[in-house]
Motif scaffolding. Structure first.
Motif, PDB file in Angstrom:
ATOM      1  N   MET A 182      59.185  22.056  37.380  1.00  0.00           N
ATOM      2  CA  MET A 182      58.612  22.122  38.721  1.00  0.00           C
ATOM      3  C   MET A 182      57.171  21.615  38.680  1.00  0.00           C
ATOM      4  O   MET A 182      56.374  22.034  37.840  1.00  0.00           O
ATOM      5  N   SER A 183      56.837  20.724  39.591  1.00  0.00           N
ATOM      6  CA  SER A 183      55.483  20.181  39.644  1.00  0.00           C
ATOM      7  C   SER A 183      54.520  21.196  40.244  1.00  0.00           C
ATOM      8  O   SER A 183      54.949  22.123  40.948  1.00  0.00           O
ATOM      9  N   PRO A 184      53.201  21.048  39.990  1.00  0.00           N
ATOM     10  CA  PRO A 184      52.225  21.972  40.590  1.00  0.00           C
ATOM     11  C   PRO A 184      52.307  22.022  42.105  1.00  0.00           C
ATOM     12  O   PRO A 184      52.191  23.098  42.701  1.00  0.00           O
ATOM     13  N   SER A 185      52.518  20.888  42.761  1.00  0.00           N
ATOM     14  CA  SER A 185      52.599  20.876  44.229  1.00  0.00           C
ATOM     15  C   SER A 185      53.831  21.631  44.713  1.00  0.00           C
ATOM     16  O   SER A 185      53.776  22.346  45.722  1.00  0.00           O
ATOM     17  N   GLU A 186      54.935  21.505  43.998  1.00  0.00           N
ATOM     18  CA  GLU A 186      56.149  22.240  44.366  1.00  0.00           C
ATOM     19  C   GLU A 186      55.950  23.738  44.157  1.00  0.00           C
ATOM     20  O   GLU A 186      56.405  24.555  44.969  1.00  0.00           O
ATOM     21  N   TYR A 187      55.261  24.093  43.067  1.00  0.00           N
ATOM     22  CA  TYR A 187      54.989  25.504  42.798  1.00  0.00           C
ATOM     23  C   TYR A 187      54.116  26.099  43.893  1.00  0.00           C
ATOM     24  O   TYR A 187      54.394  27.195  44.401  1.00  0.00           O
ATOM     25  N   LEU A 188      53.062  25.390  44.281  1.00  0.00           N
ATOM     26  CA  LEU A 188      52.164  25.891  45.318  1.00  0.00           C
ATOM     27  C   LEU A 188      52.872  26.044  46.650  1.00  0.00           C
ATOM     28  O   LEU A 188      52.628  27.006  47.387  1.00  0.00           O
ATOM     29  N   ALA A 189      53.757  25.120  46.977  1.00  0.00           N
ATOM     30  CA  ALA A 189      54.507  25.210  48.227  1.00  0.00           C
ATOM     31  C   ALA A 189      55.414  26.433  48.215  1.00  0.00           C
ATOM     32  O   ALA A 189      55.532  27.153  49.217  1.00  0.00           O
ATOM     33  N   LEU A 190      56.045  26.706  47.082  1.00  0.00           N
ATOM     34  CA  LEU A 190      56.946  27.844  46.951  1.00  0.00           C
ATOM     35  C   LEU A 190      56.197  29.168  47.031  1.00  0.00           C
ATOM     36  O   LEU A 190      56.707  30.156  47.569  1.00  0.00           O
ATOM     37  N   MET A 191      54.963  29.179  46.517  1.00  0.00           N
ATOM     38  CA  MET A 191      54.198  30.415  46.424  1.00  0.00           C
ATOM     39  C   MET A 191      53.207  30.602  47.566  1.00  0.00           C
ATOM     40  O   MET A 191      52.398  31.532  47.532  1.00  0.00           O
ATOM     41  N   LYS A 192      53.246  29.776  48.568  1.00  0.00           N
ATOM     42  CA  LYS A 192      52.268  29.833  49.653  1.00  0.00           C
ATOM     43  C   LYS A 192      52.213  31.206  50.308  1.00  0.00           C
ATOM     44  O   LYS A 192      51.139  31.798  50.497  1.00  0.00           O
ATOM     45  N   GLU A 193      53.356  31.764  50.684  1.00  0.00           N
ATOM     46  CA  GLU A 193      53.378  33.060  51.374  1.00  0.00           C
ATOM     47  C   GLU A 193      53.005  34.210  50.442  1.00  0.00           C
ATOM     48  O   GLU A 193      52.206  35.079  50.825  1.00  0.00           O
ATOM     49  N   PRO A 194      53.546  34.287  49.195  1.00  0.00           N
ATOM     50  CA  PRO A 194      53.112  35.357  48.287  1.00  0.00           C
ATOM     51  C   PRO A 194      51.611  35.321  48.007  1.00  0.00           C
ATOM     52  O   PRO A 194      50.957  36.363  47.956  1.00  0.00           O
ATOM     53  N   PHE A 195      51.050  34.121  47.868  1.00  0.00           N
ATOM     54  CA  PHE A 195      49.610  34.006  47.624  1.00  0.00           C
ATOM     55  C   PHE A 195      48.819  34.496  48.830  1.00  0.00           C
ATOM     56  O   PHE A 195      47.778  35.147  48.685  1.00  0.00           O
ATOM     57  N   ALA A 196      49.306  34.183  50.035  1.00  0.00           N
ATOM     58  CA  ALA A 196      48.614  34.619  51.258  1.00  0.00           C
ATOM     59  C   ALA A 196      48.607  36.142  51.357  1.00  0.00           C
ATOM     60  O   ALA A 196      47.607  36.747  51.749  1.00  0.00           O
ATOM     61  N   ARG A 197      49.727  36.766  50.996  1.00  0.00           N
ATOM     62  CA  ARG A 197      49.786  38.233  51.019  1.00  0.00           C
ATOM     63  C   ARG A 197      48.860  38.824  49.954  1.00  0.00           C
ATOM     64  O   ARG A 197      48.171  39.819  50.198  1.00  0.00           O
ATOM     65  N   ALA A 198      48.855  38.200  48.778  1.00  0.00           N
ATOM     66  CA  ALA A 198      48.018  38.709  47.678  1.00  0.00           C
ATOM     67  C   ALA A 198      46.537  38.647  48.028  1.00  0.00           C
ATOM     68  O   ALA A 198      45.757  39.498  47.609  1.00  0.00           O
ATOM     69  N   ARG A 199      46.152  37.664  48.798  1.00  0.00           N
ATOM     70  CA  ARG A 199      44.742  37.501  49.152  1.00  0.00           C
ATOM     71  C   ARG A 199      44.186  38.736  49.852  1.00  0.00           C
ATOM     72  O   ARG A 199      43.028  39.118  49.653  1.00  0.00           O
ATOM     73  N   GLN A 200      45.007  39.403  50.672  1.00  0.00           N
ATOM     74  CA  GLN A 200      44.536  40.589  51.378  1.00  0.00           C
ATOM     75  C   GLN A 200      44.770  41.875  50.596  1.00  0.00           C
ATOM     76  O   GLN A 200      44.459  42.955  51.077  1.00  0.00           O
ATOM     77  N   ARG A 201      45.310  41.757  49.402  1.00  0.00           N
ATOM     78  CA  ARG A 201      45.543  42.928  48.558  1.00  0.00           C
ATOM     79  C   ARG A 201      44.509  43.056  47.448  1.00  0.00           C
ATOM     80  O   ARG A 201      44.572  43.997  46.656  1.00  0.00           O
ATOM     81  N   VAL A 202      43.577  42.103  47.379  1.00  0.00           N
ATOM     82  CA  VAL A 202      42.554  42.142  46.348  1.00  0.00           C
ATOM     83  C   VAL A 202      41.166  41.966  46.968  1.00  0.00           C
ATOM     84  O   VAL A 202      41.021  41.421  48.068  1.00  0.00           O
ATOM     85  N   GLY A 203      40.169  42.450  46.254  1.00  0.00           N
ATOM     86  CA  GLY A 203      38.784  42.293  46.664  1.00  0.00           C
ATOM     87  C   GLY A 203      37.915  42.071  45.441  1.00  0.00           C
ATOM     88  O   GLY A 203      38.382  42.166  44.299  1.00  0.00           O
ATOM     89  N   LEU A 204      36.663  41.777  45.679  1.00  0.00           N
ATOM     90  CA  LEU A 204      35.706  41.545  44.606  1.00  0.00           C
ATOM     91  C   LEU A 204      34.850  42.787  44.398  1.00  0.00           C
ATOM     92  O   LEU A 204      34.289  43.329  45.353  1.00  0.00           O
ATOM     93  N   ILE A 205      34.760  43.249  43.156  1.00  0.00           N
ATOM     94  CA  ILE A 205      33.825  44.312  42.787  1.00  0.00           C
ATOM     95  C   ILE A 205      32.573  43.630  42.237  1.00  0.00           C
ATOM     96  O   ILE A 205      32.612  42.988  41.187  1.00  0.00           O
ATOM     97  N   ALA A 206      31.474  43.728  42.976  1.00  0.00           N
ATOM     98  CA  ALA A 206      30.227  43.078  42.569  1.00  0.00           C
ATOM     99  C   ALA A 206      29.218  44.116  42.116  1.00  0.00           C
ATOM    100  O   ALA A 206      28.982  45.107  42.811  1.00  0.00           O
ATOM    101  N   LEU A 207      28.636  43.896  40.948  1.00  0.00           N
ATOM    102  CA  LEU A 207      27.585  44.764  40.429  1.00  0.00           C
ATOM    103  C   LEU A 207      26.251  44.071  40.686  1.00  0.00           C
ATOM    104  O   LEU A 207      25.984  42.998  40.125  1.00  0.00           O
ATOM    105  N   LEU A 208      25.430  44.667  41.541  1.00  0.00           N
ATOM    106  CA  LEU A 208      24.205  44.023  41.997  1.00  0.00           C
ATOM    107  C   LEU A 208      22.967  44.757  41.501  1.00  0.00           C
ATOM    108  O   LEU A 208      22.902  45.992  41.536  1.00  0.00           O
TER     109      LEU A 208
END
Length: 298
Positions: free
Chosen positions: A1-27
């Motif tokens: 599977m090519s990278p472009s095909e992989y990204l197309a297949l994973m578009k929706e799972p990646f979109a869901r994952a984006r709202q399930r993670v955050g950044l912990i910043a030490l300032l």
């Protein structure tokens, strides 16, 4: 599977994952970014919690046992992005402060800490708390554990988080730009059974992390992502930030027909034989089991 095909297949799972993670910043006091990790949002026992690796917010002291490591002296800010933000336009994150008093559970051997989610974060709707009970993650992972090792390696898995390889700083404004990466993961070794909590060491999942299929999406598009880990490992001086740093605490998702199950949370990772990157996870069902034993009494 090519990278472009992989990204197309994973578009929706990646979109869901984006709202399930955050950044912990030490300032620091001057708002300088001194360190970071990845946060994962989950609902356990009816409580909305923010998980990350314990070592992200605890200061290691060689002369004392891990249970007595002090809380970081830096300001801990949880950064999330609203669902309607435009990651390609340098969207500004929403910030929430986390303190030692917000910790509701932690485990030194699993290297996991759980904070009570700030009320303002819950009300903002900027993130999704994955309900561990409704998703039946523990049951799914037990089935996965029972699969033959060769079959486990072929399952579609990916990690989401904020590794240092996406961290850039504007030399003029000194503004930090940090990207979120979703990278393919393959399982190398999975413990056979849920941990009973005995012993000085907790079992862990041995995985391989591959980068290069996805460009950073948050908060701005950065150009520095090499095609293969080998090139990345060769391009960084020994005294620079470790490229996989910042992924700590990041969830690895197991993709299934009904959505994603959490496989585990990243404890640590790094080059292995200088040709690929290995990662070690605390199994998610071990985390849930220990929480129920010591904190969430059913």
């Amino acid at each position: 599977m090519s990278p472009s095909e992989y990204l197309a297949l994973m578009k929706e799972p990646f979109a869901r994952a984006r709202q399930r993670v955050g950044l912990i910043a030490l300032l620091s006091g001057k708002s300088k970014l001194e360190g970071k990790g990845t946060a994962f949002f989950a609902r356990v026992g009816g409580r909305d919690l923010v998980f990350t690796a314990r070592h992200v917010v605890r200061v290691e002291r060689e002369e004392v046992p891990p249970i007595t490591w002090p809380f970081t002296p830096y300001l801990v800010r949880l950064m999330v992005f609203s669902a309607d933000s435009n990651p390609q336009a340098g969207s500004q994150p929403i910030g929430f402060t986390l303190s030692e008093g917000d910790i509701v559970w932690e485990d030194t051997r699993l290297d996991v800490v759980a904070f009570a989610a700030p009320d303002a974060l819950i009300k903002s709707g900027a993130c999704i708390f994955l309900d561990a009970e409704l998703a039946k993650d523990a049951e799914v992972l037990q089935v996965f554990r029972n699969r033959p090792e060769e079959e486990q390696k072929r399952f579609a898995c990916f990690i989401s988080g904020f590794p240092n390889l996406t961290h850039d700083q504007d030399p003029i404004t000194q503004m930090n730009m940090v990207g979120c990466v979703h990278a393919p993961v393959s399982v190398r070794r999975m413990p056979d059974a849920v941990w009973d909590g005995c012993g000085e060491l907790a079992p862990q999942i041995d995985v391989e992390i591959e980068i290069g299929y996805d460009m950073p999406k948050l908060p701005t598009e950065l150009g520095f992502v090499a095609e293969r880990w080998g090139r990345l490992l060769d391009s960084v001086a020994p005294d620079e930030r470790p490229l996989i740093g910042g992924f700590s605490g990041g969830p690895v998702f197991l993709l299934g027909a009904k959505g994603e199950t959490v496989l585990g949370l990243l404890k640590e990772g790094g080059p292995r034989f200088e040709d690929h990157v290995g990662g070690w996870l605390s199994p998610w069902d071990d985390v849930l089991s220990q929480m129920r034993m010591r904190f969430l009494v059913e």
